[in-house]
Design an enzyme around this catalytic site. Structure first.
Site, PDB file in Angstrom:
ATOM      1  N   GLY A  29      60.755  23.609  82.706  1.00 43.24           N
ATOM      2  CA  GLY A  29      62.012  24.326  82.610  1.00 43.24           C
ATOM      3  C   GLY A  29      63.062  23.405  82.034  1.00 43.24           C
ATOM      4  N   TYR A  30      64.178  23.984  81.650  1.00 38.56           N
ATOM      5  CA  TYR A  30      65.251  23.238  80.998  1.00 38.56           C
ATOM      6  C   TYR A  30      66.515  23.301  81.832  1.00 38.56           C
ATOM      7  CZ  TYR A  30      62.140  22.875  77.089  1.00 38.56           C
ATOM      8  OH  TYR A  30      61.053  22.574  76.303  1.00 38.56           O
ATOM      9  N   LEU A  31      67.225  22.179  81.894  1.00 38.33           N
ATOM     10  CA  LEU A  31      68.482  22.116  82.621  1.00 38.33           C
ATOM     11  C   LEU A  31      69.666  22.463  81.721  1.00 38.33           C
ATOM     12  CD1 LEU A  31      67.786  18.985  84.829  1.00 38.33           C
ATOM     13  CD2 LEU A  31      67.359  21.393  85.312  1.00 38.33           C
TER      14      LEU A  31
END
Length: 178
Positions: A29-31
């Site tokens: 996932g990406y922040l």
């Protein structure tokens, strides 16, 4: 400074499966999201790197990758505790990427074939990391069109707009740069 030189291709057929010597399940996932990265083009303060959390098998990493279209980018990869990665995935923006990475040796190079699951099911891409931008390599017969310069195939873009939402034209290949 760590540099990643990577080329990305669509995969045609299943000829690669028999040659795969290792498979690793991955969740990432990406922040930050594509909108945060695109803000710079609009003159607003923007992220100049994607910030990714990845769990690969039983290992976990925090990864920062510079925002450049094409095959050469700065990349920083740091091992982190598995529980930290699970907690950070809960903070991700956009969707999570769920895939199986198959490792395939061909003509002296390691190919990473990503078979996407979930909202990106049906998409299969192959990547090869190279020692230099002009390195010569042999393409396996199961490698199709190159999509290195097509943003929609980047994992960050797939987390924002998954393959399940693509039109038939988009699924047909890399005809349009995004």
């Amino acid at each position: 400074m760590p540099i990643e030189i990577e080329r990305k291709f669509l995969v045609t057929g299943d000829g690669w499966r028999a040659a795969a010597h290792k498979v690793v399940p991955m969740a990432q996932g990406y922040l930050n999201d594509l909108a945060a990265m695109d803000a710079q083009a609009e003159g607003r303060s923007a992220m100049k790197a994607s910030v990714r959390v990845r769990i690969a098998g039983e290992a976990a990493f925090l990864n920062l990758k510079s925002r450049e279209l094409g095959h050469t980018r700065q990349e920083f990869n740091y091992p982190i505790p598995l529980q930290d990665a699970r907690d950070l995935l809960g903070l991700s923006v956009g969707g999570l990427i769920d895939k199986r990475r198959h490792y395939v040796e061909h003509a002296g190079h390691l190919w990473e074939v990503d078979e996407f699951l979930g909202a990106n099911a049906g998409l299969v891409v192959a990547e090869i990391e190279l020692a230099s931008a002009d390195a010569v390599f042999e393409r396996p017969g199961w490698v199709g069109a190159e999509v290195t310069d097509h943003v929609r195939y980047y994992n960050l873009a797939l987390a924002t707009r998954p393959y399940a939402l693509w039109s038939e034209d988009e699924r047909g290949g890399p005809a349009v740069h995004l």
